[in-house]
Scaffold this motif. Structure first.
Motif, PDB file in Angstrom:
ATOM      1  N   THR A 199       0.892  -0.857   0.156  1.00 29.99           N
ATOM      2  CA  THR A 199      -0.294  -0.369  -0.116  1.00 29.99           C
ATOM      3  C   THR A 199       1.118   0.949   0.110  1.00 29.99           C
ATOM      4  OG1 THR A 199      -1.566  -1.090   1.241  1.00 29.99           O
ATOM      5  CG2 THR A 199      -1.798   1.320   1.112  1.00 29.99           C
TER       6      THR A 199
ATOM      7  N   GLY B  59       0.712   5.312  -0.208  1.00 28.72           N
ATOM      8  CA  GLY B  59       0.175   7.180   0.381  1.00 28.72           C
ATOM      9  C   GLY B  59       1.193   8.079  -0.284  1.00 28.72           C
ATOM     10  N   LEU B  60       1.459   8.867  -0.787  1.00 27.86           N
ATOM     11  CA  LEU B  60       2.076  10.094  -1.093  1.00 27.86           C
ATOM     12  C   LEU B  60       1.240  11.219  -0.830  1.00 27.86           C
ATOM     13  CD1 LEU B  60       1.834   9.319  -5.637  1.00 27.86           C
ATOM     14  CD2 LEU B  60       3.681   8.948  -3.310  1.00 27.86           C
TER      15      LEU B  60
ATOM     16  N   THR C 191      -2.478  11.587  -0.013  1.00 29.73           N
ATOM     17  CA  THR C 191      -3.045  11.288  -1.044  1.00 29.73           C
ATOM     18  C   THR C 191      -3.655  10.023   0.265  1.00 29.73           C
ATOM     19  OG1 THR C 191      -2.211   9.163  -1.569  1.00 29.73           O
ATOM     20  CG2 THR C 191      -2.297  11.105  -2.823  1.00 29.73           C
TER      21      THR C 191
ATOM     22  N   PRO D 228      -4.078   6.551   1.829  1.00 30.57           N
ATOM     23  CA  PRO D 228      -3.707   4.772   1.602  1.00 30.57           C
ATOM     24  C   PRO D 228      -4.242   3.652   0.430  1.00 30.57           C
ATOM     25  CG  PRO D 228      -4.102   5.143   3.688  1.00 30.57           C
ATOM     26  CD  PRO D 228      -4.887   5.785   2.994  1.00 30.57           C
TER      27      PRO D 228
ATOM     28  N   ASN E 189       4.962   7.229   1.163  1.00 33.05           N
ATOM     29  CA  ASN E 189       5.041   6.848   2.413  1.00 33.05           C
ATOM     30  C   ASN E 189       3.971   4.665   1.852  1.00 33.05           C
ATOM     31  OD1 ASN E 189       4.478   8.426   4.894  1.00 33.05           O
ATOM     32  ND2 ASN E 189       2.892   9.025   2.674  1.00 33.05           N
ATOM     33  N   VAL E 190       4.758   3.675   2.755  1.00 34.65           N
ATOM     34  CA  VAL E 190       4.390   2.466   1.927  1.00 34.65           C
ATOM     35  C   VAL E 190       4.829   1.489   2.943  1.00 34.65           C
ATOM     36  CG1 VAL E 190       5.882   0.549   0.308  1.00 34.65           C
ATOM     37  CG2 VAL E 190       6.525   3.058  -0.071  1.00 34.65           C
ATOM     38  N   SER E 191       3.673   0.611   2.880  1.00 35.78           N
ATOM     39  CA  SER E 191       3.943  -0.504   4.122  1.00 35.78           C
ATOM     40  C   SER E 191       3.732  -1.976   3.174  1.00 35.78           C
ATOM     41  CB  SER E 191       2.677  -0.416   4.453  1.00 35.78           C
ATOM     42  OG  SER E 191       1.619  -0.468   4.113  1.00 35.78           O
TER      43      SER E 191
ATOM     44  N   LEU F 113      -3.378  -2.743   7.517  1.00 39.07           N
ATOM     45  CA  LEU F 113      -2.914  -2.064   6.436  1.00 39.07           C
ATOM     46  C   LEU F 113      -1.178  -2.482   7.434  1.00 39.07           C
ATOM     47  CD1 LEU F 113      -3.495   1.429   4.996  1.00 39.07           C
ATOM     48  CD2 LEU F 113      -3.674  -0.544   3.960  1.00 39.07           C
ATOM     49  N   GLY F 114      -0.301  -2.647   6.632  1.00 43.03           N
ATOM     50  CA  GLY F 114       0.925  -3.140   7.667  1.00 43.03           C
ATOM     51  C   GLY F 114       1.332  -2.018   7.181  1.00 43.03           C
TER      52      GLY F 114
ATOM     53  N   LYS G 299       3.890   1.303   8.549  1.00 41.28           N
ATOM     54  CA  LYS G 299       4.175   2.276   6.815  1.00 41.28           C
ATOM     55  C   LYS G 299       5.142   3.022   7.051  1.00 41.28           C
ATOM     56  CE  LYS G 299       2.589   6.779   7.739  1.00 41.28           C
ATOM     57  NZ  LYS G 299       2.220   7.900   8.155  1.00 41.28           N
TER      58      LYS G 299
ATOM     59  N   LYS H 213      10.480   8.005  13.258  1.00 43.30           N
ATOM     60  CA  LYS H 213       8.819   9.158  12.729  1.00 43.30           C
ATOM     61  C   LYS H 213       8.550   9.706  14.065  1.00 43.30           C
ATOM     62  CE  LYS H 213       5.309  10.649   9.528  1.00 43.30           C
ATOM     63  NZ  LYS H 213       5.963  11.599   8.876  1.00 43.30           N
TER      64      LYS H 213
HETATM   65  P1  ADP Z   1       1.244  10.737   9.540  1.00 44.63           P
HETATM   66  O1  ADP Z   1      -0.162  10.783  11.232  1.00 44.63           O
HETATM   67  O2  ADP Z   1       1.831   9.784  10.321  1.00 44.63           O
HETATM   68  O3  ADP Z   1       1.572  12.022   8.655  1.00 44.63           O
HETATM   69  P2  ADP Z   1      -1.378  10.110   8.175  1.00 44.63           P
HETATM   70  O4  ADP Z   1      -2.078   9.504   8.537  1.00 44.63           O
HETATM   71  O5  ADP Z   1      -1.402  11.624   7.868  1.00 44.63           O
HETATM   72  O6  ADP Z   1       0.535  10.039   8.988  1.00 44.63           O
HETATM   73  O7  ADP Z   1      -0.819   9.608   5.827  1.00 44.63           O
HETATM   74  C1  ADP Z   1       0.576  10.125   5.843  1.00 44.63           C
HETATM   75  C2  ADP Z   1       0.313   9.704   4.730  1.00 44.63           C
HETATM   76  O8  ADP Z   1       0.314   8.101   4.318  1.00 44.63           O
HETATM   77  C3  ADP Z   1      -0.821   9.451   3.498  1.00 44.63           C
HETATM   78  O9  ADP Z   1      -0.362   9.460   2.522  1.00 44.63           O
HETATM   79  C4  ADP Z   1      -1.609   8.292   3.784  1.00 44.63           C
HETATM   80  O10 ADP Z   1      -1.980   7.640   2.657  1.00 44.63           O
HETATM   81  C5  ADP Z   1      -0.028   7.432   4.401  1.00 44.63           C
HETATM   82  N1  ADP Z   1      -0.696   6.086   4.890  1.00 44.63           N
HETATM   83  C6  ADP Z   1      -0.805   6.208   6.333  1.00 44.63           C
HETATM   84  N2  ADP Z   1      -1.227   4.985   6.277  1.00 44.63           N
HETATM   85  C7  ADP Z   1      -0.082   3.520   5.494  1.00 44.63           C
HETATM   86  C8  ADP Z   1      -0.031   2.794   5.426  1.00 44.63           C
HETATM   87  N3  ADP Z   1      -0.411   1.782   6.556  1.00 44.63           N
HETATM   88  N4  ADP Z   1       1.052   2.295   4.003  1.00 44.63           N
HETATM   89  C9  ADP Z   1       0.563   3.215   3.495  1.00 44.63           C
HETATM   90  N5  ADP Z   1       1.088   4.836   3.064  1.00 44.63           N
HETATM   91  C10 ADP Z   1       0.123   5.017   4.458  1.00 44.63           C
END
Ligand code: ADP
Ligand code: MG
Length: 475
Positions: free
Chosen positions: A5, A7-8, A145, A147, A186-188, A210-211, A213, A266
């Motif tokens: 998965t 998310g950008l 975006t 995820p 963001n990759v999981s 989801l795993g 990230k 993080k």
């Molecule tokens: P944070 O609070 O750590 O910034 P967010 O929920 O705001 O995390 O998400 C930041 C980005 O990470 C978004 O683009 C979201 O789509 C992506 N994201 C969130 N969870 C995951 C996940 N498990 N795997 C991949 N991308 C994720």
């Protein structure tokens, strides 16, 4: 099954006259350090920020283009952290009430689009660090975006489409190599069981499945975005397969080694101590008429996907369509040519061929009118394909009328049968051997004679007419 998965989070510097909260110049091309600065963006005590209307408008326009919802109420927040690139000790950003929520681009769901200020640029050399505040306070759009992306290619496509949209809207240049657009991925990877698959219809269920990230930074090209994502998916999958855990962290992309590496663990959003910026007014956007959804919508130009659909309807090849829409200047030139050609599908396809294959989309000194005229001359068989190409190259280099150029170069095809006949007679007289070969059945000899006749007419004859004439005279 291992389900990746992605998310950008994408930042883009916005093109405005002045910075986000002060009237220092927003000039990304300034090379001298620390010239576009003032007490506000240097965080001198007692200074007060003022919201840049142009920057707000850019974000609302982009939000509208992607079908997002413009906020009725929006506000800025302080995001606290300590680093020399942020002299106030906090960045003014948006947290709870972004300007835009929702929307979709290239099939990917958008969570939000908000506005913040860029940080100063820090340059670390061996034993010292330098800070250039020209960039501090430049308006920065952040788009996040959901995820929902499942592969590197889709992530790359989304980022390219966003770049195109930003450019089309005139909101920014969005060059990755200049840092005008910055992409974090963001990759999981999650191990998927049969029962997980059944619950796919429910979004909230899916997110909880989801795993862990990992966030990847320093992606300086679309290629590195795609490669870093592919690398992370493989790395995390291998960890999970080996029974190990993926740790939540920020990783960098090493371009030379083509791998990601640990940068830091993080921080959670609690560490930022977000709270509403008390020095800025709240924005009741629905009360500002120039920011009403209707006003914003009617201000939008033709969007990349609309333009793509229009060119595709003409019957252009997909690569040619992408090449034309990839640059705003190219699109403007091509549209002017289309207009000159009165929208006829065949000449438009021809024009695209010449424009993309022969000129690589660079029109140089050719004007749309002269370009269209050249296409018409070719379509009317007044120029051969070779003659059209030669004329075009001169037009691009020096400008000028294709008719005049083609005449000067002796490239106009002669349809006048007597003139062509004379050339053919000369060739038949001079080429007794080839004529004999043709008469004894060698087809290759005819091609040779056509070539000679073309040469005799200095390329002005039409191969088809020469063929006809030669056959007539020899059979
Ligand atoms: P944070 O609070 O750590 O910034 P967010 O929920 O705001 O995390 O998400 C930041 C980005 O990470 C978004 O683009 C979201 O789509 C992506 N994201 C969130 N969870 C995951 C996940 N498990 N795997 C991949 N991308 C994720
Ligand atoms: Mg976040």
């Amino acid at each position: 099954m291992y389900r990746p998965t992605i998310g950008l989070e994408i930042h883009a510097e916005l093109k405005t006259r002045t910075k986000m909260f002060c009237d220092s110049k927003n000039d990304p091309d300034e090379t001298r350090p620390n010239v576009n600065i003032c007490p506000v963006c240097m965080a001198h005590p007692g200074t007060l920020p003022v919201i840049n209307r142009e920057a707000v408008r850019h974000v609302l326009r982009l939000g509208t283009a992607v079908g997002g919802t413009l906020a009725d109420f929006s506000e800025f927040d302080r995001k606290s952290y300590f680093y020399p690139d942020i002299p106030k000790g906090y960045q003014i950003s948006q947290y709870i009430h972004p300007l835009v929520t929702g929307g979709k681009l290239a099939g990917v769901d958008i969570t939000r689009v908000h506005l913040e200020e860029d940080t100063a640029r820090s340059i670390h050399s061996q034993n010292k660090s330098l800070v250039d505040f020209n960039r501090a306070g430049i308006p920065l759009m952040e788009l996040v975006t959901e995820p929902v992306i499942q592969d590197a290619e889709t992530a790359g496509r989304f980022a390219r489409e966003l770049q195109l949209l930003v450019r089309t809207l005139g909101a920014g240049e969005a060059n990755l190599e200049k840092g005008e657009m910055r992409i974090e991925a963001n990759v999981s990877v999650a191990r998927e069981t049969r029962s997980d698959l059944k619950s796919e219809s429910s979004r909230s269920n899916l997110v909880s499945l989801l795993g862990t990230k990992v966030e990847v930074k320093n992606l300086n090209s679309f290629r590195s975005v795609e490669r870093a994502i592919t690398y992370e998916i493989e790395r995390q999958t291998a960890l999970i397969k080996a029974g190990e855990r993926v740790v939540q962290e920020t990783r960098g992309w090493d371009e030379a080694k083509q791998e990601t590496f640990h940068q830091r663990f993080k921080e959670g959003s609690a560490d930022y101590r977000y709270f509403p910026e008390p020095d800025l007014p709240k924005l009741f956007l629905s009360e500002i008429s120039e920011f009403s959804p209707e006003a914003i919508r009617t201000s939008l130009p033709e969007l990349p996907w609309e333009r793509r659909a229009r060119y595709t309807k003409f019957g252009l090849k997909a690569e040619d369509v992408e090449c034309i829409i990839a640059s705003v200047a190219r699109g403007v030139f091509f549209d002017a040519v289309v207009k000159e050609l009165d929208g006829g599908h065949e000449p438009v396809v021809l024009a695209a061929n010449y424009f993309i294959s022969d000129l690589a989309g660079e029109s140089g000194n050719a004007t749309p009118a002269s370009f269209a005229k050249l296409i018409r001359m070719f379509a009317a068989h007044n120029l051969s394909s070779r003659g059209a190409k030669d004329t075009l190259l001169i037009m691009v280099e020096k400008g000028g009328d294709p008719d005049v150029i083609a005449k000067e170069q002796g490239l106009i095809q002669v349809h006048d049968v007597t003139a062509l006949g004379e050339a053919v007679d000369k060739v038949i007289a001079a080429e007794a051997k080839a004529v004999g070969e043709y008469k004894s059945g060698k087809q290759a000899a005819l091609q040779y004679l056509i070539g000679k006749a073309m040469k005799e007419s200095r390329g002005a004859g039409n191969p088809e007419s020469f063929k006809k004439l030669l056959i007539e005279k020899l059979d």
